[in-house]
Design a protein around this motif. Structure first.
Motif, PDB file in Angstrom:
ATOM      1  N   MET A  39       0.831  -1.194   0.000  1.00 36.48           N
ATOM      2  CA  MET A  39       0.000   0.000   0.000  1.00 36.48           C
ATOM      3  C   MET A  39       0.882   1.267   0.000  1.00 36.48           C
ATOM      4  O   MET A  39       0.628   2.218  -0.744  1.00 36.48           O
ATOM      5  CB  MET A  39      -0.914   0.017   1.214  1.00 36.48           C
ATOM      6  N   LEU A  40       1.919   1.272   0.833  1.00 39.64           N
ATOM      7  CA  LEU A  40       2.813   2.430   0.890  1.00 39.64           C
ATOM      8  C   LEU A  40       3.520   2.633  -0.450  1.00 39.64           C
ATOM      9  O   LEU A  40       3.701   3.771  -0.896  1.00 39.64           O
ATOM     10  CB  LEU A  40       3.836   2.261   2.008  1.00 39.64           C
ATOM     11  N   GLY A  41       3.912   1.538  -1.086  1.00 40.02           N
ATOM     12  CA  GLY A  41       4.553   1.641  -2.405  1.00 40.02           C
ATOM     13  C   GLY A  41       3.631   2.278  -3.428  1.00 40.02           C
ATOM     14  O   GLY A  41       4.057   3.130  -4.221  1.00 40.02           O
ATOM     15  N   ALA A  42       2.359   1.902  -3.392  1.00 43.83           N
ATOM     16  CA  ALA A  42       1.380   2.489  -4.319  1.00 43.83           C
ATOM     17  C   ALA A  42       1.189   3.977  -4.023  1.00 43.83           C
ATOM     18  O   ALA A  42       1.117   4.794  -4.945  1.00 43.83           O
ATOM     19  CB  ALA A  42       0.048   1.746  -4.207  1.00 43.83           C
ATOM     20  N   GLU A  43       1.119   4.323  -2.733  1.00 43.21           N
ATOM     21  CA  GLU A  43       0.967   5.741  -2.376  1.00 43.21           C
ATOM     22  C   GLU A  43       2.195   6.549  -2.793  1.00 43.21           C
ATOM     23  O   GLU A  43       2.064   7.690  -3.247  1.00 43.21           O
ATOM     24  CB  GLU A  43       0.746   5.879  -0.868  1.00 43.21           C
ATOM     25  N   ILE A  44       3.364   5.975  -2.633  1.00 45.77           N
ATOM     26  CA  ILE A  44       4.599   6.666  -3.042  1.00 45.77           C
ATOM     27  C   ILE A  44       4.572   6.941  -4.535  1.00 45.77           C
ATOM     28  O   ILE A  44       4.947   8.028  -4.990  1.00 45.77           O
ATOM     29  CB  ILE A  44       5.845   5.844  -2.634  1.00 45.77           C
ATOM     30  N   ASN A  45       4.106   5.959  -5.302  1.00 41.88           N
ATOM     31  CA  ASN A  45       4.038   6.138  -6.759  1.00 41.88           C
ATOM     32  C   ASN A  45       3.043   7.221  -7.166  1.00 41.88           C
ATOM     33  O   ASN A  45       3.172   7.817  -8.232  1.00 41.88           O
ATOM     34  CB  ASN A  45       3.682   4.816  -7.441  1.00 41.88           C
ATOM     35  N   GLN A  46       2.049   7.494  -6.336  1.00 42.65           N
ATOM     36  CA  GLN A  46       1.028   8.489  -6.661  1.00 42.65           C
ATOM     37  C   GLN A  46       1.343   9.872  -6.101  1.00 42.65           C
ATOM     38  O   GLN A  46       0.584  10.808  -6.339  1.00 42.65           O
ATOM     39  CB  GLN A  46      -0.332   8.027  -6.136  1.00 42.65           C
ATOM     40  N   ASP A  50       4.731  16.054  -4.546  1.00 46.05           N
ATOM     41  CA  ASP A  50       4.521  16.400  -3.140  1.00 46.05           C
ATOM     42  C   ASP A  50       5.655  15.756  -2.323  1.00 46.05           C
ATOM     43  O   ASP A  50       5.518  14.663  -1.774  1.00 46.05           O
ATOM     44  CB  ASP A  50       3.151  15.902  -2.664  1.00 46.05           C
ATOM     45  N   PHE A  51       6.768  16.473  -2.266  1.00 46.24           N
ATOM     46  CA  PHE A  51       7.967  15.908  -1.668  1.00 46.24           C
ATOM     47  C   PHE A  51       7.863  15.731  -0.155  1.00 46.24           C
ATOM     48  O   PHE A  51       8.490  14.846   0.413  1.00 46.24           O
ATOM     49  CB  PHE A  51       9.188  16.764  -2.040  1.00 46.24           C
ATOM     50  N   THR A  52       7.067  16.541   0.497  1.00 51.13           N
ATOM     51  CA  THR A  52       6.860  16.382   1.939  1.00 51.13           C
ATOM     52  C   THR A  52       6.143  15.064   2.207  1.00 51.13           C
ATOM     53  O   THR A  52       6.549  14.285   3.077  1.00 51.13           O
ATOM     54  CB  THR A  52       6.032  17.557   2.504  1.00 51.13           C
ATOM     55  N   ARG A  53       5.077  14.818   1.454  1.00 52.30           N
ATOM     56  CA  ARG A  53       4.323  13.560   1.595  1.00 52.30           C
ATOM     57  C   ARG A  53       5.202  12.369   1.224  1.00 52.30           C
ATOM     58  O   ARG A  53       5.171  11.333   1.876  1.00 52.30           O
ATOM     59  CB  ARG A  53       3.074  13.607   0.704  1.00 52.30           C
ATOM     60  N   LEU A  54       6.001  12.535   0.172  1.00 52.64           N
ATOM     61  CA  LEU A  54       6.907  11.470  -0.265  1.00 52.64           C
ATOM     62  C   LEU A  54       7.912  11.128   0.836  1.00 52.64           C
ATOM     63  O   LEU A  54       8.173   9.954   1.107  1.00 52.64           O
ATOM     64  CB  LEU A  54       7.639  11.887  -1.543  1.00 52.64           C
TER      65      LEU A  54
END
Length: 95
Positions: A39-46, A50-54
């Motif tokens: 799930m985290l990998g998918a969120e990172i890809n999206q 947004d570098f703060t979120r990344l």
């Protein structure tokens, strides 16, 4: 000259209730952590730009991966731990 007797294999001990529970808990937590990493990998890809979120997601991913590695290590050594416990129990019986 007498033939040497083959070494007797120690009787295999059954896992205790607590050990079975721990192994089941590890299986469940490993599966949960693997799903969380996916799930985290998918969120990172999206994340896009947004570098703060990344940065936050990457930090979470590293934390989950570290916990997963520790659980897998524990799961992998479980059979060896059982073997060592059996040997220690045998040694204690001789004392």
């Amino acid at each position: 000259m007498a033939a040497a007797k083959p070494a007797e294999e120690p009787a295999k001990k059954k896992m205790t209730y607590g050990e079975r529970l721990e192994l089941e808990r590890l299986d469940q937590e490993i599966a949960r952590s693997e799903a969380e990493l996916k799930m985290l990998g998918a969120e990172i890809n999206q994340c896009g730009s947004d570098f703060t979120r990344l940065a936050d997601l990457t930090k979470q991913q590293e934390s989950v991966q570290q916990k997963l590695d520790e659980m897998v290590d524990r799961w992998l050594i479980f059979p060896n731990w059982q073997k060592q416990k059996t040997e220690l129990d045998k040694q204690a019986a001789y004392c």
